[in-house]
Design a protein around this motif. Structure first.
Motif, mmCIF file in Angstrom:
data_model
loop_
_atom_site.group_PDB
_atom_site.id
_atom_site.type_symbol
_atom_site.label_atom_id
_atom_site.label_comp_id
_atom_site.label_asym_id
_atom_site.label_seq_id
_atom_site.Cartn_x
_atom_site.Cartn_y
_atom_site.Cartn_z
ATOM 1 N N VAL A 543 0.841 -1.200 0.000
ATOM 2 C CA VAL A 543 0.000 0.000 0.000
ATOM 3 C C VAL A 543 0.874 1.247 0.000
ATOM 4 O O VAL A 543 0.607 2.215 -0.730
ATOM 5 N N GLU A 544 1.939 1.233 0.806
ATOM 6 C CA GLU A 544 2.847 2.385 0.850
ATOM 7 C C GLU A 544 3.524 2.590 -0.499
ATOM 8 O O GLU A 544 3.657 3.727 -0.984
ATOM 9 N N LEU A 545 3.940 1.478 -1.141
ATOM 10 C CA LEU A 545 4.571 1.580 -2.461
ATOM 11 C C LEU A 545 3.587 2.119 -3.495
ATOM 12 O O LEU A 545 3.921 3.002 -4.294
ATOM 13 N N GLY A 546 2.356 1.570 -3.460
ATOM 14 C CA GLY A 546 1.346 2.009 -4.414
ATOM 15 C C GLY A 546 1.012 3.482 -4.254
ATOM 16 O O GLY A 546 0.825 4.209 -5.248
ATOM 17 N N SER A 547 0.929 3.933 -3.005
ATOM 18 C CA SER A 547 0.635 5.349 -2.757
ATOM 19 C C SER A 547 1.754 6.231 -3.308
ATOM 20 O O SER A 547 1.495 7.287 -3.917
ATOM 21 N N TRP A 548 2.997 5.808 -3.093
ATOM 22 C CA TRP A 548 4.131 6.587 -3.597
ATOM 23 C C TRP A 548 4.096 6.684 -5.123
ATOM 24 O O TRP A 548 4.322 7.759 -5.689
ATOM 25 N N VAL A 549 3.831 5.565 -5.799
ATOM 26 C CA VAL A 549 3.768 5.563 -7.265
ATOM 27 C C VAL A 549 2.671 6.490 -7.766
ATOM 28 O O VAL A 549 2.876 7.298 -8.681
ATOM 29 N N LEU A 550 1.485 6.400 -7.161
ATOM 30 C CA LEU A 550 0.373 7.248 -7.583
ATOM 31 C C LEU A 550 0.691 8.727 -7.362
ATOM 32 O O LEU A 550 0.345 9.584 -8.193
#
Length: 735
Positions: A543-550
């Motif tokens: 979730v943290e990785l996905g948030s950073w990418v977005l």
């Protein structure tokens, strides 16, 4: 007649006594008699005076008030204490009446009482509040007034006495409050004599036991005994009382109706002022409910509420004990973790109540398979554990073989369906087995972790499998743990970067890009996502990785947008992040804060997202689509392929997985599948993106069958975002 003074006469008689006695014997006898009588009367008078002085001293020293009034109410006598009442001396009162020393109303009342006493001859006793003029303090007096007669029986007047009862009244009031408090106390109170005969019980005792006072007074408290209080408890109780000490403890007693209850008791000896013990006092409280609640809490702390099986905490305790025992005896034991395959899907489809019934039946089925001495526990939602102690002294096979036999027995048992609420469901199970102890310092947590690692290996193999932990599994688990920690640190240290891969139309024009995450490790260099994404997906790190990418992608879209360029980017969205509470509002805030055009953002989701809680997925995807964001189904055809969800969901694009593209056009099966997907998309008015296009033949095949967007090495490899953007800006300058 000449009368001499007595002293003179005595001297004269002394002088002439001898001649007279010699001359006049008769006269001498007469004079002697007179002298003797006179001596006796003198002695009597001195005695009377002495007694009068004693009586006066006593009269004046008595602390009570004493007075004497004649028949008309005039004070004939009083003691000093009476004088203090009116602020004077006793002599100042004599000769006065009550009207001289008291208000008229009070004097009238005194006179009325005096007349009543004299007329009836009956003493009058009552309580009266007196105010002392010396310092103004008040005393509550108990007065007694009685008729006074002379020796002939004639009425003289009224004799009065007043005794200060203020202290006694205060004591009585305190005692009354104490009795009231004891009677109204919620605690059971019993007072017995030294022979344990009950003398008193309060109302709380009556309510708690059901016995009336008359039924227990005079009886021994043993009538309450249920027989379940340990004998040693009574032994300690009596030992303490015999030492004159207080005893505290718990008693298991029985009410009058036969119901058992538990009391917390404090039993103490009652001592008199001289220290002598005369009674025993028992103060008791019914703690039956508290004990039941405590037992309930202790049970919940060690047992699963749904199935009644030991929980993880109790299993860990028993595992710790078994580890110690196995080391001492140099024997091996085993731990098996059992997981129901696809339970979550069934639970969400048929409801939590149905799921709970299935879990209860699962527990019962496993319990029937577990031998005596083994422990069956519930670890989590659909995970159970079986702890097998070493059985080699009792069976020919080793613990390892027995664990494998047990595993096969479990698989066989679950081939039969579980029936609940009119529904029959068949589950396969995955099992992870760990033998222990291995390392000398191995803990219970280590054993659980190794069994869990084996379970994950079994599930990763497709489920319905048994995996026995091997050392390599542990090394892999440690490596995954280390990678997760390093990845989490890398996120904070700016080690992550975004690569973009072009998406082109049939003419080779760039129409957008897919954002791909890369990790530039400071020691190991560029790590491919195939290694770190699966690790992140096992926790909220994804979730943290996905948030950073977005965040990075939306900022890039907005930046190009401000420069007058229209950049469309697709981002992979993990199911865990999609299901996260508050994701929709978070995405809406991100779009608003960056200013990115929602229509330029495409979220790629996998078909696996549609398996769980379809109603939630539909609602959430429509909320996101309402923001203007597009949805694409990634790897279409490799997972949960159902045309029904395509109708319900706001899907704008299908993405053909590269596994179907790589063998085109030679593989007829892949060719048929791709043609079907393109046809479906055309009929549903959906865009199509083909991944892994690496040859001209593949591109020609796709272009011949529809308007397909291409993504693959034939057109462009993924490049760091800044490099890709630089080239793209040169090819597509601002108009």
């Amino acid at each position: 007649m000449l009368t001499l003074p007595w002293e003179t006469a005595r001297a004269v008689l002394t002088t002439i006594s001898i001649p007279v006695l010699l001359i006049f014997p008769l006269a001498t006898a007469a004079i002697g008699l007179i002298f003797t009588n006179r001596m006796r009367r003198e002695t009597l008078e001195r005695s009377v005076e002495h007694e009068r002085q004693l009586l006066k001293s006593l009269f004046e020293s008595i602390p009570d008030l004493i007075w004497l009034k004649d028949k008309s109410g005039v004070y004939m006598a009083c003691n000093p204490r009476m004088g203090e009442l009116v602020g004077g001396r006793a002599e100042d009162i004599i000769g006065k009446t009550d009207y001289d020393i008291a208000p008229t109303s009070l004097a009238d009342e005194f006179r009325r009482i005096d007349n009543q006493v004299m007329s009836t001859g009956i003493p009058d006793t009552r309580e009266e509040l007196a105010t002392f003029a010396v310092d103004g303090h008040q005393e509550l007096l108990e007065t007694t007034k009685m008729p006074m007669f002379d020796i002939d029986g004639n009425l003289i007047g009224v004799l009065g006495m007043g005794h200060d009862i203020s202290a006694r009244k205060r004591t009585e009031e305190q005692l009354r409050h104490l009795v009231q408090a004891v009677e109204q106390s919620t605690e059971n109170i019993i007072i017995t004599d030294l022979n344990c005969a009950i003398e008193y019980v309060n109302e709380a005792f009556v309510k708690a036991t059901g016995y009336l006072r008359d039924e227990v007074v005079g009886k021994n408290p043993r009538l309450l005994q249920s027989g379940n209080t340990p004998p040693e408890t009574f032994a300690m109780l009596w030992a303490a009382l015999k030492r004159g000490e207080t005893w505290k403890g718990e008693l298991h007693n029985r009410r009058r109706n036969g119901e058992e209850f538990i009391e917390s008791a404090i039993i103490s000896p009652i001592r008199q002022p001289d220290g002598q013990i005369t009674h025993y006092l028992a103060v008791k409280q019914d703690i039956t409910r508290q004990k039941a609640a405590q037992a309930r809490i202790e049970h919940l702390a060690h047992y699963d509420e749904l199935t009644g099986l030991p929980n993880r905490a109790l299993l860990t305790e028993r595992l710790h004990t078994l580890l110690s025992l196995s080391r001492k005896q140099r024997h091996q034991s085993a731990l098996i973790i059992v997981d129901l395959d696809h339970f979550k899907t069934v639970n969400e489809a048929l409801g939590i109540t149905f799921g709970d019934a299935i879990l209860q039946m699962t527990a019962a089925r496993l319990q029937a398979l577990v031998s005596e001495g083994a422990t069956l526990a519930r670890l989590s939602a659909d995970e159970f554990a079986i702890l097998l102690p070493d059985i080699s002294p009792h069976r020919a096979e080793t613990t390892s073989q027995h664990a494998e036999v047990m595993a096969e027995t479990i698989h066989s048992a679950f081939r039969n369906p579980l029936e609940a609420k009119g529904e029959a469901v068949t589950f396969s199970v995955s099992l992870g087995i760990c033998l222990f102890p291995e390392p000398e310092q191995e803990s219970a947590s280590d054993v659980l972790r190794r069994a869990d690692t084996a379970l994950h290996r079994a599930k990763a193999a497709g489920g319905n499998q048994t995996a026995i932990f091997e050392t390599a599994m542990g090394e892999q688990a440690k490596a995954r743990y280390a990678m997760e920690n390093e990845l989490r640190n890398g996120l904070g240290n700016n080690e992550l970067m975004i690569h973009l891969q072009s998406q082109v139309d049939r003419l080779g024009r760039v129409v957008g890009a897919e954002a791909l995450l890369r990790w530039n490790h400071p020691q190991r260099g560029l790590i491919p996502p195939s290694l770190f994404i699966p690790v992140a997906e096992q926790s909220d790190l994804i979730v943290e990785l996905g948030s950073w990418v977005l965040e990075e992608v939306c900022a890039t879209i907005a930046k190009e947008q401000l420069a007058g360029r229209s950049l469309k980017v697709a981002v992979n969205l993990s199911p865990r992040q999609f299901r996260k509470a508050g994701f929709v509002s978070w995405l809406q805030q991100l779009l608003a804060s960056t200013g990115a055009d929602p229509g330029h953002l495409t979220l790629e989701v996998t078909e696996g997202l549609m398996i769980d809680n379809m109603d939630m997925v539909v609602g959430k995807m429509h909320e996101i689509a309402a923001l203007g964001v597009r949805f694409s189904v990634d790897d279409f055809g490799t997972g949960y392929s159902s045309l029904s969800y395509l109708k319900r969901l706001p899907i704008r694009e299908l993405k053909i997985d590269k596994s179907f593209v790589q063998d085109l056009p030679g593989d007829s099966d892949d060719a048929a599948l791709v043609e079907t997907i393109i046809a479906i998309a055309r009929h549903l008015n959906l865009a199509v993106v083909a991944e892994g296009v690496e040859t001209e033949a593949q591109a020609d095949f796709l272009n011949a069958r529809g308007n397909v967007i291409h993504q693959g090495f034939l057109f462009a490899r993924p490049r760091p975002a800044d490099q890709w953007l630089q080239g793209w800006r040169e090819d597509y300058p601002v108009r």
